[in-house]
Structures are given as C-alpha cells and as structure tokens.
Design a protein around this motif. Structure first.
Motif, PDB file in Angstrom:
ATOM      1  N   ASN A   1       0.802  -0.829   0.008  1.00 56.45           N
ATOM      2  CA  ASN A   1      -0.168   0.198   0.207  1.00 56.45           C
ATOM      3  C   ASN A   1       1.306   1.127  -0.225  1.00 56.45           C
ATOM      4  OD1 ASN A   1       0.658   0.405   2.486  1.00 56.45           O
ATOM      5  ND2 ASN A   1      -1.618   0.695   3.927  1.00 56.45           N
ATOM      6  N   ASP A   2       2.126   0.985   0.196  1.00 59.29           N
ATOM      7  CA  ASP A   2       2.968   2.098  -0.514  1.00 59.29           C
ATOM      8  C   ASP A   2       3.565   2.065  -1.850  1.00 59.29           C
ATOM      9  OD1 ASP A   2       5.344   3.593  -0.751  1.00 59.29           O
ATOM     10  OD2 ASP A   2       5.451   3.613   1.599  1.00 59.29           O
ATOM     11  N   ILE A   3       3.514   3.237  -2.014  1.00 58.39           N
ATOM     12  CA  ILE A   3       3.434   3.944  -3.836  1.00 58.39           C
ATOM     13  C   ILE A   3       5.442   3.422  -4.161  1.00 58.39           C
ATOM     14  CG2 ILE A   3       4.041   5.870  -3.690  1.00 58.39           C
ATOM     15  CD1 ILE A   3       1.930   4.704  -6.412  1.00 58.39           C
ATOM     16  N   ASN A   4       6.189   3.792  -3.230  1.00 56.90           N
ATOM     17  CA  ASN A   4       7.144   3.189  -3.418  1.00 56.90           C
ATOM     18  C   ASN A   4       7.690   1.390  -3.575  1.00 56.90           C
ATOM     19  OD1 ASN A   4       8.194   5.797  -2.537  1.00 56.90           O
ATOM     20  ND2 ASN A   4       7.039   5.137  -0.628  1.00 56.90           N
ATOM     21  N   VAL A   5       7.096   1.148  -3.047  1.00 58.89           N
ATOM     22  CA  VAL A   5       7.542  -0.296  -2.835  1.00 58.89           C
ATOM     23  C   VAL A   5       7.010  -0.997  -4.278  1.00 58.89           C
ATOM     24  CG1 VAL A   5       7.068  -2.928  -1.982  1.00 58.89           C
ATOM     25  CG2 VAL A   5       7.461  -1.059  -0.153  1.00 58.89           C
ATOM     26  N   THR A   6       5.978  -0.699  -4.804  1.00 56.41           N
ATOM     27  CA  THR A   6       5.114  -0.869  -6.017  1.00 56.41           C
ATOM     28  C   THR A   6       5.904  -0.358  -7.270  1.00 56.41           C
ATOM     29  OG1 THR A   6       3.378   0.458  -5.938  1.00 56.41           O
ATOM     30  CG2 THR A   6       2.839  -1.270  -4.987  1.00 56.41           C
ATOM     31  N   ALA A   7       5.943   0.839  -7.000  1.00 54.95           N
ATOM     32  CA  ALA A   7       7.054   2.107  -8.104  1.00 54.95           C
ATOM     33  C   ALA A   7       8.719   0.674  -8.126  1.00 54.95           C
ATOM     34  CB  ALA A   7       7.035   2.804  -8.000  1.00 54.95           C
TER      35      ALA A   7
ATOM     36  N   ALA B   1       2.803  -0.012 -11.607  1.00 56.93           N
ATOM     37  CA  ALA B   1       3.332   0.377  -9.612  1.00 56.93           C
ATOM     38  C   ALA B   1       1.856   0.800  -9.451  1.00 56.93           C
ATOM     39  CB  ALA B   1       3.962   0.935 -10.186  1.00 56.93           C
ATOM     40  N   VAL B   2       1.311   1.736 -10.043  1.00 57.24           N
ATOM     41  CA  VAL B   2      -0.102   2.500  -9.645  1.00 57.24           C
ATOM     42  C   VAL B   2      -1.206   1.348  -9.330  1.00 57.24           C
ATOM     43  CG1 VAL B   2      -2.220   3.785  -9.726  1.00 57.24           C
ATOM     44  CG2 VAL B   2       0.299   4.948 -10.620  1.00 57.24           C
ATOM     45  N   ARG B   3      -1.688   0.071 -10.620  1.00 53.29           N
ATOM     46  CA  ARG B   3      -2.519  -0.432 -10.425  1.00 53.29           C
ATOM     47  C   ARG B   3      -2.707  -1.840  -8.905  1.00 53.29           C
ATOM     48  NH1 ARG B   3      -1.678  -3.728 -14.310  1.00 53.29           N
ATOM     49  NH2 ARG B   3      -2.691  -2.233 -15.614  1.00 53.29           N
TER      50      ARG B   3
END
Lengths: 236, 76
Positions: A120-126, A176-178
């Motif tokens: 739920n942290d954009i840094n991880v998914t990015a 990432a955003v999805r």
C-alpha cells in the motif's frame, strides 16, 4: 464519525555515505522484510528432503511452481522458461505482501502510521515496476542484441517511435499504480466500514480483499510475463 | 465555494465519472468472456487468463481517476 487517516507512515531517518540523510518508511520496510522472510522460509522448508513420493508441503510447492510456470510459458512461449524465476519471485512476494495486510495489525499501535501491506506504499510497487522495466529491456537486448532490440521501436513505421517510447513509461507506471491503488483502496473501504459499524460489517469486504490479494498478484505476474514476452518475441 | 469544498466535490466527481467508463468496459469484457466460455467450455482457462489481462487494463483507467482523487485530497 471519526476522521479516517490513510497513507501515513512511520518515518525514520538514516544517513548513508554519498547519499546523505534519507527518510525511510519504517513500517513499510519492516512489513516488506516480513513478506520476504515468509517467502524465503516457506520455499526453503518446501524444498528440503525432496522425494519421489512427495509429502504435503512438497505437493503444495509443486502446485505453485506449476502454476507460475504455466503462466510464464503461456505468455512467453517454451523458450521463456528461464524467466520463471523473475515472474515467480514477483508473484510470491506480491502475494505475501498483499496477504500481510489482512493480519490484525490494528492491535499494535505505532507513533505514526500503522503496519499494513507493504504494497500500500507507492514506493514498493514503483520499485517492483522499475525492476520489471529494467528486466524486460535487458532481456530484449540479451535476446536480440542492442541494435536488434531498439529497432523494434521503429516498427511498424518510424514515426511511431514516440508512442513506443511512451509505452515504456506507461507500462511500469500502470503496474505500480494498479497494485498500489487496489490495495490502498481496499484498506480505505475497510476503514470506512469499521467507522460505520465495527461489528460484522467489514467481514465480507475483508474476505473480498483476500481474493483481491490473489488476483492482483496474479495480474502483476502475468503482465510482467507478457511484457517480457513482447520484448523477446521475434515478430512484432 | 472555497477551494477546500471545491476539491472535495471534485474528488467525488472524478471517481464517480471515472468509474462509469470502467464499469461499462468491465461489463462488456466479462459478458464476452462468459459467452465464449459457454460456447466453448474447454477454452475456459485461456479465456479466463485473457479476461483478467483485459480487466487489469480497464481497471487501470478507473485507478487513474482514483489517483487524481488522492491528489485532490492532498490539496483539500
């Protein structure tokens, strides 16, 4: 109705040589380590004492392996079996990360933010999406050579090159955003329902979130595989 | 209307209108997938995989609206 907070993180600071003082989302780091630890420990235990007549744990590991392999081969083709390592790692890590958020972390209070899914942290998914970007460009160059790979940007006609370059930006962005928005939106919905009626009302949504965790991990893995497949395929 | 109220209103409108298109698209995609599966049940696995990939792309559009809403929430 109480105020709903989300997106808060427990921020810590570390000082690294050359990079200076960095701020770190400590809750995300800890839960991401937990996710990695779960994947590593489960895989380690599942591959001890391999035998012809498998025990229950080995059967489970073989089912997961089969699933990931079929997914990868379905997208890339039989010559893409080597990419099972990346796709499988991404699938297992994203799945473990998504499921971690469903544990009752609310019982444990932090000074700032709270423990939840690391995804739920954009840094991880990015970061995961950038790994996929670098991997599929690298795989394309490895397969077709530097010129051979970058020539496909000029197809079908040369003036499509900006569109093809744009694709390399929108692909990791949407990956990432999805993942980030799905997991965060699920947590917000649960928070809203808890603030309306904490007893019973959030349970169906929590069950649905378990399903979403699997679906999102599957979609992340299958899209990564299809990007690698598109970069390494001969015909355009 | 001050800017705070405008941002909150815009958040609701962004998500609400953004989700209409994604909902229509998902409905069309899933109905086509179910049609295909009913017509040819042995292709269920392949159809399901393709459907999920398509749904992921459609869903990404709705999520862009959600991201805009988050940005507006930061401004509110």
């Amino acid at each position: 109705m109480e105020q709903i907070h989300f997106g808060d993180h427990w921020i810590g600071h570390i000082t690294l040589p050359y990079l200076g003082r960095l701020s770190v989302h400590l809750d995300t780091v800890l839960t991401a380590w937990l996710g990695m630890a779960i994947v590593i420990i489960v895989c380690f235990l599942a591959t001890r004492k391999l035998s012809r007549i498998p025990n229950l744990f080995q059967v489970f590991a073989e089912i997961v392996m089969d699933f990931v392999e079929n997914l990868t081969v379905g997208q890339i083709g039989v010559e893409g079996r080597g990419h099972v390592t990346l796709v499988g790692s991404l699938f297992l890590f994203v799945l473990a990360s998504n499921l971690i958020g469903q544990l009752p972390w609310k019982l444990y209070h932090l000074k700032q933010g709270e423990f939840a899914s690391p995804t739920n942290d954009i840094n991880v998914t990015a970061a995961l999406a950038i790994i996929v970007l670098i991997y599929y460009i690298g795989a394309g160059i490895y397969k077709k050579g530097l010129v051979g790979y970058f020539k496909h940007y000029l197809q079908p006609v040369w003036f499509m090159a900006p569109m093809n370059l744009m694709e390399d930006i929108t692909r990791p962005f949407s990956l990432a955003v999805r993942l980030f928005a799905n997991i965060l939106a699920g947590e917000i919905i649960i928070m809203v329902l808890i603030s309306i009626l904490p007893v019973g009302l959030p349970i169906p949504v929590m069950l649905f979130e378990l399903f979403i965790a699997f679906i999102q991990a599957f979609i992340f893995a299958i899209l990564s595989a299809s990007y690698v497949g598109a970069a390494t395929s001969d015909s355009h | 209307m001050d800017s705070h109220a405008a941002a909150l209103l815009a958040m609701g409108i962004a998500v609400g209108l953004g989700v209409i298109g994604a909902g229509l698209g998902m409905g069309a995609a899933v109905s086509a997938a179910i049609d295909a599966t009913a017509r040819q049940p042995e292709a269920e696995g392949k159809v399901r995989t393709l459907m999920f990939i398509g749904l992921a792309f459609i869903e990404a559009l709705a999520l862009y609206a959600l991201v805009i809403a988050f940005i507006l929430m930061g401004k509110a």
